[in-house]
Design a protein around this motif. Structure first.
Motif, mmCIF file in Angstrom:
data_model
loop_
_atom_site.group_PDB
_atom_site.id
_atom_site.type_symbol
_atom_site.label_atom_id
_atom_site.label_comp_id
_atom_site.label_asym_id
_atom_site.label_seq_id
_atom_site.Cartn_x
_atom_site.Cartn_y
_atom_site.Cartn_z
ATOM 1 N N VAL A 1 0.857 -1.181 0.000
ATOM 2 C CA VAL A 1 0.000 0.000 0.000
ATOM 3 C C VAL A 1 0.891 1.228 0.000
ATOM 4 O O VAL A 1 1.758 1.367 0.877
ATOM 5 N N GLY A 2 0.715 2.120 -0.962
ATOM 6 C CA GLY A 2 1.511 3.337 -1.006
ATOM 7 C C GLY A 2 2.989 3.019 -1.112
ATOM 8 O O GLY A 2 3.425 2.254 -1.977
ATOM 9 N N VAL A 3 3.777 3.607 -0.184
ATOM 10 C CA VAL A 3 5.224 3.408 -0.233
ATOM 11 C C VAL A 3 5.644 2.104 0.448
ATOM 12 O O VAL A 3 6.821 1.727 0.394
ATOM 13 N N ASP A 4 4.716 1.430 1.096
ATOM 14 C CA ASP A 4 5.042 0.176 1.784
ATOM 15 C C ASP A 4 4.998 -0.965 0.775
ATOM 16 O O ASP A 4 3.929 -1.416 0.372
ATOM 17 N N ARG A 5 6.150 -1.419 0.368
ATOM 18 C CA ARG A 5 6.246 -2.429 -0.676
ATOM 19 C C ARG A 5 6.838 -3.721 -0.115
ATOM 20 O O ARG A 5 8.018 -4.014 -0.282
ATOM 21 N N GLY A 6 6.000 -4.471 0.576
ATOM 22 C CA GLY A 6 6.431 -5.779 1.043
ATOM 23 C C GLY A 6 7.417 -5.763 2.185
ATOM 24 O O GLY A 6 8.285 -6.639 2.272
ATOM 25 N N VAL A 7 7.293 -4.781 3.098
ATOM 26 C CA VAL A 7 8.146 -4.724 4.283
ATOM 27 C C VAL A 7 7.353 -5.053 5.536
ATOM 28 O O VAL A 7 7.790 -5.850 6.370
ATOM 29 N N HIS A 8 6.178 -4.455 5.682
ATOM 30 C CA HIS A 8 5.369 -4.650 6.881
ATOM 31 C C HIS A 8 4.224 -5.622 6.601
ATOM 32 O O HIS A 8 3.822 -5.828 5.450
ATOM 33 N N LEU A 9 3.716 -6.209 7.652
ATOM 34 C CA LEU A 9 2.621 -7.162 7.526
ATOM 35 C C LEU A 9 1.323 -6.442 7.199
ATOM 36 O O LEU A 9 1.056 -5.338 7.683
ATOM 37 N N SER A 10 0.514 -7.072 6.398
ATOM 38 C CA SER A 10 -0.771 -6.496 5.998
ATOM 39 C C SER A 10 -1.790 -6.616 7.124
ATOM 40 O O SER A 10 -1.652 -7.446 8.028
ATOM 41 N N VAL A 11 -2.814 -5.769 7.069
ATOM 42 C CA VAL A 11 -3.821 -5.704 8.129
ATOM 43 C C VAL A 11 -5.205 -5.629 7.498
ATOM 44 O O VAL A 11 -5.426 -4.913 6.519
ATOM 45 N N SER A 12 -6.152 -6.349 8.086
ATOM 46 C CA SER A 12 -7.532 -6.309 7.626
ATOM 47 C C SER A 12 -8.127 -4.909 7.824
ATOM 48 O O SER A 12 -7.780 -4.215 8.791
ATOM 49 N N PRO A 13 -9.027 -4.486 6.948
ATOM 50 C CA PRO A 13 -9.726 -3.212 7.170
ATOM 51 C C PRO A 13 -10.476 -3.174 8.500
ATOM 52 O O PRO A 13 -10.756 -2.086 9.019
ATOM 53 N N ARG A 14 -10.776 -4.347 9.078
ATOM 54 C CA ARG A 14 -11.471 -4.385 10.375
ATOM 55 C C ARG A 14 -10.498 -4.305 11.552
ATOM 56 O O ARG A 14 -10.927 -4.328 12.706
ATOM 57 N N GLY A 15 -9.209 -4.186 11.264
ATOM 58 C CA GLY A 15 -8.213 -4.093 12.327
ATOM 59 C C GLY A 15 -7.465 -5.400 12.527
ATOM 60 O O GLY A 15 -7.886 -6.466 12.052
ATOM 61 N N GLY A 16 -6.359 -5.329 13.253
ATOM 62 C CA GLY A 16 -5.479 -6.480 13.397
ATOM 63 C C GLY A 16 -5.974 -7.572 14.309
ATOM 64 O O GLY A 16 -5.447 -8.686 14.283
ATOM 65 N N ALA A 17 -6.992 -7.298 15.130
ATOM 66 C CA ALA A 17 -7.509 -8.316 16.045
ATOM 67 C C ALA A 17 -8.903 -8.768 15.635
ATOM 68 O O ALA A 17 -9.703 -9.170 16.472
ATOM 69 N N SER A 18 -9.156 -8.730 14.341
ATOM 70 C CA SER A 18 -10.410 -9.255 13.814
ATOM 71 C C SER A 18 -10.132 -10.571 13.103
ATOM 72 O O SER A 18 -9.174 -10.684 12.329
ATOM 73 N N PHE A 19 -10.977 -11.566 13.367
ATOM 74 C CA PHE A 19 -10.775 -12.903 12.814
ATOM 75 C C PHE A 19 -12.047 -13.410 12.142
ATOM 76 O O PHE A 19 -12.329 -14.602 12.114
ATOM 77 N N LEU A 20 -12.799 -12.474 11.601
ATOM 78 C CA LEU A 20 -13.984 -12.804 10.839
ATOM 79 C C LEU A 20 -13.561 -13.349 9.477
ATOM 80 O O LEU A 20 -12.379 -13.291 9.114
ATOM 81 N N PRO A 21 -14.482 -13.911 8.706
ATOM 82 C CA PRO A 21 -14.093 -14.503 7.420
ATOM 83 C C PRO A 21 -13.251 -13.561 6.568
ATOM 84 O O PRO A 21 -13.602 -12.407 6.355
ATOM 85 N N GLY A 22 -12.125 -14.069 6.110
ATOM 86 C CA GLY A 22 -11.200 -13.302 5.281
ATOM 87 C C GLY A 22 -10.093 -12.618 6.041
ATOM 88 O O GLY A 22 -9.037 -12.296 5.472
#
Length: 280
Positions: A230-251
């Motif tokens: 995303v943007g300038v982050d090109r495969g350095v940091h871990l990706s995050v769900s739009p619902r936040g990092g502590a969401s474990f809903l489908p997807g």
């Protein structure tokens, strides 16, 4: 005296780096030697007044980021609504216990003084005593090595520095959980080195009899290896769900930070319960 309290890198037995560390289980295998050692470390921690309901975060920018564990500790977080109850029902009690207040909020929300962007294992080593003193934590979740691979791309130097970091924690009566280093995007051309660093981390964890969380293996099945583009982050940091990092809903478990957060919580629940060092 537990071996982990006295063994420095010069005391480790010479051994080949495991060629297939990626076949180790994702969630640590709590063999009897590891459990016995962690009980010794936890006993030392109890003598020093460490709090079994507090952990600290140790690492670099993938740890010093709001998406890592923070959402667990925010007001209104509902483990059922965000899918934790379904994904890891056995860990809900552990989640609740680590909501215990500590300076800066709780274990999840506190910004650790032992985690900053750009840090290496040496940086973390010097920061750990102050963070332990500020929190009196009994547990540390450690993930460091990505910057080491760029600034000092020598697996044996990483072995020595990681060993010193883990020995510092156990010497303070803090049980460490070592998390493997995440992958980097292909444009960084560091696949082989990251693999070697993970193999070293697994080897050090085995030598010091502390748990190793195999994130490298876990994120191998995720889109883009769980990395953010995303943007300038090109495969350095871990990706995050739009619902936040502590969401474990489908997807949500298709995102690297979400998967890491769930694995860390499961490790704290399963392993530290056995070691008598955790909150249960």
């Amino acid at each position: 005296m537990p071996r982990s309290l006295v063994a420095g890198p010069e005391r480790l037995e010479p051994r080949d780096v495991p060629a297939r560390f990626d076949q180790l289980p994702v969630v640590p295998d709590w063999d009897p030697d590891v459990v016995a050692n962690l009980r010794d470390v936890a006993d030392r921690g109890r003598q020093l007044g460490r709090r079994p309901d507090v952990f600290i975060k140790v690492g670099d920018s993938n740890t010093d980021i709001p998406d890592y564990l923070t959402q667990f500790g925010q007001p209104g977080y509902d483990p059922a609504a965000f899918g934790l109850t379904a994904a890891a029902p056995e860990a809900v009690d552990t989640w609740a216990k680590y909501l215990a207040p500590v300076a800066g909020g709780n274990s999840f929300t506190r910004r650790s003084d032992a985690a900053r962007g750009g840090w290496t294992a040496v940086n973390a080593l010097f920061a750990v005593p102050a963070e332990v003193a500020a929190t009196n934590a009994a547990v540390a979740v450690v993930m460091v090595g990505t910057n080491d691979s760029a600034l000092n791309p020598d697996p044996e130097a990483y072995r020595a520095n990681l060993t010193n970091l883990l020995n510092a924690l156990t010497g303070l009566g803090v049980v460490p959980v070592v998390t493997g280093v995440p992958r980097l995007g292909p444009e960084w051309n560091r696949d082989g080195l990251i693999y070697s660093f993970n193999a070293v981390a697994a080897d050090v964890a085995a030598a010091l009899r502390v748990p190793f969380l195999n994130l490298h293996r876990a994120d191998g099945d995720q889109p883009n290896y769980g990395l953010k583009y995303v943007g300038v982050d090109r495969g350095v940091h871990l990706s995050v769900s739009p619902r936040g990092g502590a969401s474990f809903l489908p997807g949500d478990l298709g995102f690297g930070q979400n998967l890491r957060n769930l694995l860390v919580l499961r490790t704290l629940d399963l392993g530290l319960l056995q070691a008598g060092a955790g909150v249960k």
